[in-house]
Scaffold this active site. Structure first.
Site, PDB file in Angstrom:
ATOM      1  N   SER A 191       0.750  -1.310  -0.026  1.00 44.91           N
ATOM      2  CA  SER A 191      -0.121  -0.189  -0.021  1.00 44.91           C
ATOM      3  C   SER A 191       0.935   1.251  -0.094  1.00 44.91           C
ATOM      4  O   SER A 191       1.530   1.672  -1.043  1.00 44.91           O
ATOM      5  CB  SER A 191      -0.938   0.038   1.110  1.00 44.91           C
ATOM      6  OG  SER A 191      -2.025   0.902   1.222  1.00 44.91           O
ATOM      7  N   ASP A 230      -2.533   6.346  -3.499  1.00 40.99           N
ATOM      8  CA  ASP A 230      -1.386   5.839  -2.951  1.00 40.99           C
ATOM      9  C   ASP A 230      -0.680   4.642  -3.850  1.00 40.99           C
ATOM     10  O   ASP A 230      -1.503   4.503  -4.672  1.00 40.99           O
ATOM     11  CB  ASP A 230      -1.527   5.346  -1.382  1.00 40.99           C
ATOM     12  CG  ASP A 230      -2.527   4.298  -1.374  1.00 40.99           C
ATOM     13  OD1 ASP A 230      -3.292   3.970  -2.330  1.00 40.99           O
ATOM     14  OD2 ASP A 230      -2.767   3.642  -0.310  1.00 40.99           O
ATOM     15  N   ASP A 263      -1.194   1.497  -3.945  1.00 43.16           N
ATOM     16  CA  ASP A 263      -2.125   0.491  -4.604  1.00 43.16           C
ATOM     17  C   ASP A 263      -3.519   1.126  -4.834  1.00 43.16           C
ATOM     18  O   ASP A 263      -4.328   0.306  -5.307  1.00 43.16           O
ATOM     19  CB  ASP A 263      -2.160  -0.732  -3.659  1.00 43.16           C
ATOM     20  CG  ASP A 263      -2.738  -0.241  -2.290  1.00 43.16           C
ATOM     21  OD1 ASP A 263      -2.987   0.786  -1.974  1.00 43.16           O
ATOM     22  OD2 ASP A 263      -3.406  -1.454  -1.666  1.00 43.16           O
ATOM     23  N   ASP A 309      -6.070   2.571  -3.175  1.00 41.90           N
ATOM     24  CA  ASP A 309      -7.360   2.319  -2.460  1.00 41.90           C
ATOM     25  C   ASP A 309      -7.271   3.527  -1.813  1.00 41.90           C
ATOM     26  O   ASP A 309      -8.558   3.484  -0.778  1.00 41.90           O
ATOM     27  CB  ASP A 309      -7.371   1.018  -1.822  1.00 41.90           C
ATOM     28  CG  ASP A 309      -6.292   0.906  -0.648  1.00 41.90           C
ATOM     29  OD1 ASP A 309      -5.274   1.726  -0.623  1.00 41.90           O
ATOM     30  OD2 ASP A 309      -6.168   0.052   0.037  1.00 41.90           O
TER      31      ASP A 309
END
Length: 449
Positions: A107, A246, A248, A250
């Site tokens: 992430s 960010d 990833d 999400d």
């Protein structure tokens, strides 16, 4: 949630080359997960099939290969999606009627961290019981099915395109983004080749930054955690908006034409208030950290509000329990269950843009009725063995502070999950009052019971 050795609230995460994020563990995890998923495979394809997606970290190739080998050894077919956002894996798992989805990502963490997490066939976080079962299987010897039962692997060549179309489908057909100039910052992460196309294909003029991944620069000074570059680019190009994701994709933050940054609470308010113009909104879920001003505004609008523990997993659990469609965190994890089964930065941005287009207003105007309360938070050491919940001095100080605040503020005390510290937070309409109150809490001696 029962205590587990490897799985945290968001899968397994750590430093590359450490105890878990290494090729040997990934191989065993793939085999263990494959055996468990095969046992639970009861629908769809003849053989259990899993899709693997990843972000742009250099270690993703290594972990992808190890997971693929373990899953194949357990007799599970594998579809490789390549670099795609975490919510894209949730979508592909559901759309292709697969047994599960696996994401290789840490992430918002730096490149030298990585992680592995799972989605169920429904495109939601894997159930705790299944994760616990996988942990138990990790203790069993690594094996291999017979050659004629080995899993096959192939790449999904159009994974990015499929997901781009899915994202666009959540934006109303009667609207477009023509005439808007939008800066899109993908944090050199998984959405680098996806997010700019989504907004461009809906009609916007797109200026892409943070879209040149090299395996090492993910989240480095860019993206939702570092919006300064986005702010400068929006101002330099006279853009209408900036969108920051960010690593990833999400998590979302947005910037208006003046360079003001909007966090998750403010963006969730824009989405909810926009929806409430056309359909009833029964309630919204936030977290313990959601700004008190958001809660007060929901009350004024006659919309129910509940707080979950910090973490999008807990937000989603409470949303499903309460039957809510909208929820999120101040950090920018936003969930719109009328659009997707999981938090999605691109889709959340499109819902904000829907509210903007339908209202004909700009972001500052849409949040004008939302008064954010100043938050003052201090971390203090917590001595081993001290039960802060039963600490008489702290409880007395808390009661005194809450009496001073009345209905104009709140107190939050919670232990850190990673270090021996206590987080003391006060929110109040007046920043000076919040500062005074948090000092009173900090003054309590927590070195003894």
């Amino acid at each position: 949630m029962s205590q587990r050795k490897y799985f945290g609230t968001d899968g397994i995460r750590g430093v590359v080359g450490g105890e878990t994020i290494n090729p040997e563990f990934a191989l065993r995890l793939g085999y263990a997960a494959g055996r468990v998923l095969a046992r639970h495979h009861t629908h769809g394809r003849d053989r259990p099939t899993v899709v693997i997606g990843k972000d742009t970290r250099i270690s993703g190739y290594m972990l992808e290969s190890a997971l693929e080998a373990g899953l194949s050894a357990a007799g599970v077919d594998v579809l490789l999606a390549g670099p795609v956002p975490t919510p894209a894996v949730a979508y592909l798992t559901r759309a292709l009627r697969l047994t599960a989805g696996i994401v290789i990502s840490a992430s918002h963490n730096p490149y030298y961290d990585n992680g592995i997490k799972f989605f169920s066939a429904q495109g939601m976080k894997l159930a705790d019981e299944i994760e616990t079962e996988i942990e138990a299987a990790l203790d069993e010897p690594l094996g291999c099915v017979a050659s004629d039962a080995l899993g096959r692997a192939r790449r999904i060549d159009d994974a990015a395109g499929r997901y781009i179309e899915f994202c666009k489908s959540t934006f109303p057909n009667e609207l477009d983004l023509s005439g808007m100039k939008i800066v899109v910052d993908a944090a050199h992460g998984a959405a680098y080749h996806i997010a700019p196309h989504v907004f461009r294909e809906l009609g916007a003029e797109v200026i892409a930054i943070g879209c040149q991944p090299d395996g090492f620069n993910i989240n480095e000074g860019v993206g939702a955690l570092h919006p300064d570059n986005l702010v400068q680019t929006v101002k330099a190009h006279g853009a209408d908006l900036g969108v920051a994701l960010d690593g990833d994709a999400d998590r979302l933050q947005m910037v208006d034409q003046h360079g003001r940054v909007y966090n998750g609470d403010e963006l969730l308010y824009v989405i909810v208030s926009g929806r409430a113009q056309s359909v009833p909104v029964s309630g919204v879920v936030g977290t313990l950290m959601t700004n008190f001003g958001f809660e007060k505004r929901m009350q004024a609008m006659g919309i129910g509000f509940e707080r979950a523990n910090v973490g999008d997993r807990y937000v989603l659990e409470l949303m499903r329990q309460k039957g809510r469609l909208y929820g999120g965190e101040s950090s920018g994890h936003l969930l719109c269950l009328d659009c997707h089964t999981t938090g999605d930065g691109i889709i959340a941005a499109l819902q904000v843009l829907t509210a903007l287009r339908r209202s004909g207003m700009i972001l500052p105007d849409l949040v004008a009725d939302l008064k954010m309360y100043p938050q003052k938070m201090v971390n203090v050491p917590l001595a081993p063995g001290v039960r802060w919940q039963d600490h008489e001095g702290l409880m007395r100080a808390r009661q005194a502070v809450e009496a001073r605040l009345g209905a104009s503020g709140r107190v939050l005390i919670r232990a850190s999950g990673t270090e021996p510290k206590l987080r003391l937070m006060v929110e109040a309409e007046d920043a000076d009052l919040a500062e005074q109150c948090v000092r009173e809490l900090v003054a309590v001696n927590l070195t003894k019971q």
